[in-house]
Design a protein around this motif. Sequence first.
Motif, PDB file in Angstrom:
ATOM      1  N   ARG A 146      80.532  87.055  59.171  1.00 58.36           N
ATOM      2  CA  ARG A 146      80.945  86.595  57.852  1.00 58.36           C
ATOM      3  C   ARG A 146      81.583  85.226  57.938  1.00 58.36           C
ATOM      4  NH1 ARG A 146      82.063  90.878  54.088  1.00 58.36           N
ATOM      5  NH2 ARG A 146      84.152  90.144  53.669  1.00 58.36           N
ATOM      6  N   PRO A 147      81.456  84.424  56.863  1.00 60.61           N
ATOM      7  CA  PRO A 147      82.057  83.090  56.883  1.00 60.61           C
ATOM      8  C   PRO A 147      83.588  83.151  56.955  1.00 60.61           C
ATOM      9  CG  PRO A 147      80.758  83.445  54.862  1.00 60.61           C
ATOM     10  CD  PRO A 147      80.720  84.714  55.629  1.00 60.61           C
ATOM     11  N   GLY A 148      84.195  82.130  57.519  1.00 61.75           N
ATOM     12  CA  GLY A 148      85.650  82.057  57.631  1.00 61.75           C
ATOM     13  C   GLY A 148      86.237  81.028  56.675  1.00 61.75           C
ATOM     14  N   GLU A 149      87.507  80.697  56.901  1.00 60.07           N
ATOM     15  CA  GLU A 149      88.230  79.785  55.999  1.00 60.07           C
ATOM     16  C   GLU A 149      87.561  78.421  55.877  1.00 60.07           C
ATOM     17  OE1 GLU A 149      90.771  80.097  53.936  1.00 60.07           O
ATOM     18  OE2 GLU A 149      91.063  82.212  54.366  1.00 60.07           O
ATOM     19  N   ILE A 150      87.013  77.903  56.991  1.00 58.69           N
ATOM     20  CA  ILE A 150      86.446  76.550  56.900  1.00 58.69           C
ATOM     21  C   ILE A 150      85.213  76.531  55.997  1.00 58.69           C
ATOM     22  CG2 ILE A 150      87.357  75.734  59.104  1.00 58.69           C
ATOM     23  CD1 ILE A 150      84.618  76.098  60.322  1.00 58.69           C
ATOM     24  N   SER A 151      84.529  77.688  55.884  1.00 65.31           N
ATOM     25  CA  SER A 151      83.384  77.732  54.971  1.00 65.31           C
ATOM     26  C   SER A 151      83.836  78.006  53.536  1.00 65.31           C
ATOM     27  CB  SER A 151      82.386  78.797  55.413  1.00 65.31           C
ATOM     28  OG  SER A 151      81.879  78.460  56.686  1.00 65.31           O
ATOM     29  N   LEU A 152      84.928  78.758  53.392  1.00 67.98           N
ATOM     30  CA  LEU A 152      85.477  78.947  52.038  1.00 67.98           C
ATOM     31  C   LEU A 152      86.000  77.616  51.501  1.00 67.98           C
ATOM     32  CD1 LEU A 152      87.273  82.365  52.484  1.00 67.98           C
ATOM     33  CD2 LEU A 152      85.423  81.871  50.881  1.00 67.98           C
ATOM     34  N   ALA A 153      86.385  76.722  52.417  1.00 73.89           N
ATOM     35  CA  ALA A 153      86.876  75.402  52.001  1.00 73.89           C
ATOM     36  C   ALA A 153      85.729  74.408  51.785  1.00 73.89           C
ATOM     37  CB  ALA A 153      87.844  74.845  53.043  1.00 73.89           C
ATOM     38  N   HIS A 154      84.490  74.851  51.977  1.00 69.70           N
ATOM     39  CA  HIS A 154      83.319  73.965  51.823  1.00 69.70           C
ATOM     40  C   HIS A 154      83.362  73.240  50.477  1.00 69.70           C
ATOM     41  CE1 HIS A 154      79.258  72.512  52.332  1.00 69.70           C
ATOM     42  NE2 HIS A 154      78.798  73.195  51.288  1.00 69.70           N
ATOM     43  N   ARG A 155      83.209  71.924  50.528  1.00 69.40           N
ATOM     44  CA  ARG A 155      83.256  71.039  49.339  1.00 69.40           C
ATOM     45  C   ARG A 155      84.660  70.932  48.742  1.00 69.40           C
ATOM     46  NH1 ARG A 155      79.150  68.088  50.424  1.00 69.40           N
ATOM     47  NH2 ARG A 155      77.211  69.205  50.594  1.00 69.40           N
ATOM     48  N   GLY A 156      85.657  71.447  49.470  1.00 64.22           N
ATOM     49  CA  GLY A 156      87.030  71.367  48.983  1.00 64.22           C
ATOM     50  C   GLY A 156      87.982  70.980  50.101  1.00 64.22           C
ATOM     51  N   VAL A 157      89.165  71.571  50.080  1.00 65.73           N
ATOM     52  CA  VAL A 157      90.244  71.187  50.987  1.00 65.73           C
ATOM     53  C   VAL A 157      90.633  72.351  51.883  1.00 65.73           C
ATOM     54  CG1 VAL A 157      92.662  70.453  51.102  1.00 65.73           C
ATOM     55  CG2 VAL A 157      91.167  69.539  49.314  1.00 65.73           C
ATOM     56  N   LEU A 158      90.794  72.065  53.168  1.00 61.82           N
ATOM     57  CA  LEU A 158      91.413  73.026  54.085  1.00 61.82           C
ATOM     58  C   LEU A 158      92.798  72.486  54.388  1.00 61.82           C
ATOM     59  CD1 LEU A 158      90.995  75.580  55.879  1.00 61.82           C
ATOM     60  CD2 LEU A 158      90.448  74.011  57.734  1.00 61.82           C
ATOM     61  N   PHE A 159      93.825  73.205  53.984  1.00 66.34           N
ATOM     62  CA  PHE A 159      95.201  72.740  54.176  1.00 66.34           C
ATOM     63  C   PHE A 159      95.863  73.562  55.274  1.00 66.34           C
ATOM     64  CE2 PHE A 159      99.787  72.983  52.527  1.00 66.34           C
ATOM     65  CZ  PHE A 159     100.175  71.880  53.282  1.00 66.34           C
TER      66      PHE A 159
END
Length: 505
Positions: free
Chosen positions: A288-301
């Motif tokens: 399953r995708p992780g945080e960096i993919s949930l942040a796709h096209r947005g911001v990883l803070f």
Amino acid sequence: MMTQVRSLGLHGVEGYEVTAECDLSRGLPNFEIVGLPDTAVKEARERVRAAVKNCGFPFPVSRITVNLAPADRKKGGTIYDLPILVGILSAGEQLPPPDPKAAFLGELSLSGALRSVSGMLPMALAARRAGIETLYVPADAAPEATLAKGLTVYPVAHVSELVAHLKGEAPLSPAAAWTPDGESGELPDFAEVKGQEQAKRALEIAAAGGHNVLMIGPPGSGKSMLARRLPSILPELSEREALEATAVHSVLGLTSREHPLLTRRPFRAPHHTISAAGMAGGGVPLIRPGEISLAHRGVLFLDELPEFHKDVLEVLRQPMEEGTVQITRASGSEVFPARFMLVCAMNPCKCGWYGHGQRCKCAPRDVEKYQSQISGPLLDRVDLTVEVDAPDFDTLSERPSGESSAVIKARVDAARAVQARRFGPGGVPCNAQMGRGELEEFCPLDEACQGLLKSAFQRMGLTARSYDRVLRVARTIADLDGGGDIRASHLAEALQYRSSGWLTR
Ligand SMILES: Nc1ncnc2c1ncn2[C@@H]1O[C@H](COP(=O)(O)OP(=O)(O)OP(=O)(O)O)[C@@H](O)[C@H]1O
Ligand SMILES: [Mg+2]
Ligand SMILES: [Zn+2]
């Protein structure tokens, strides 16, 4: 008698077509599903059997074989319940044969009610690519399926409704295309942050060009506060970007019936205790995708950057260059999208006051140890390093606050428009993603700039990677300044964000 029912499946965050072939033949009553089904798919037998009975149909007393084609791909989940049911009923001539341009998917309850499924959007997009025209999906997933555009989507709440529709007794009405109605809830605004002009400027540049930022400073200076206001100045998602970002959320079941499409850029702020698999993606047997993919096209803070495990930060390196993450497990390998803006915040040392004379109680060795948690290659990928010092009393007690997010966003949007014109429809979306070719073409330097860059290079010991990053940031600063050629003042500002006296390296 054999029938074929079209359906869909998920591989990573991509959908693909699946055909449920159902065969009823004479022999000992039996019910078999083949085509690499997992346990959930195999259990469809029990759900389908109960749902058929509870809808008032006799369950065929035959030898039933269901093949999920392509048979060499692993099938998982509960979405095949509905196509299997339709296949069995039409193979037993209790329903007319299904329309060859229609596809079915959905989980059944024992009573015959349909339950929603995750991954609806990527599957609907795959349906459109496969030339499917009509989709029958659980009612809760119907709004999301309409995002694929150009499909007739029938929301099905219960199997008996579908049966009446397919027999022509009581037609269902197709779902209306879902359109965004404006996301509720105001975003926090930059006007609430007093002072910190330099940090606000750095975040404006970052938003304008899609650059990575590191904020460093003592406790309570407003780093977390600033980062959380970044979404309010980010450019809107394009339609394509919105679909890409939504697909990742959809696969993880994070989209809602009321608001199936992401209309704001994602802002992900995982806690520092996250594992490498939670960050990059993973899981067994389904990856399953992780945080960096949930942040796709947005911001990883990443707040409190040095508190993250070293291996968690290491997994960011490759995706930050490539915009995708590849995860390989014994069960197979997946590639997920991961094009995000990295925003980090940290204290310069354990006590937080390094660089403030006597106030810091840490030994120099401990400061170095604290900062060495963050690898050089990761710091190298940061475009803008900005010091966020504790605001003084006068700044804090000042009444009129700074610029509002709307004012800053207007400048960001103007700079993005310059970039869109420059790179054209097929080009890179923003300056941060310029490759060698674009850098050569769009970042010519005059003699003054060349001289400045050369002396900075020798003085600061920049790497080849940071050379390119300085150019990209300078391009964005020039774009905020009208979009003309890069001038020495633009380059000088970009260079100033390369380092901080609070970093020991
Ligand atoms: N510049 C500022 N303007 C207005 N309020 C501020 C400012 N800086 C800090 N504050 C107030 O202080 C609180 C703490 O700020 P914040 O959590 O952003 O600090 P931080 O830099 O992230 O600290 P830490 O290093 O401890 O995480 C904020 O919630 C806000 O109320
Ligand atoms: Mg903080
Ligand atoms: Zn200290």
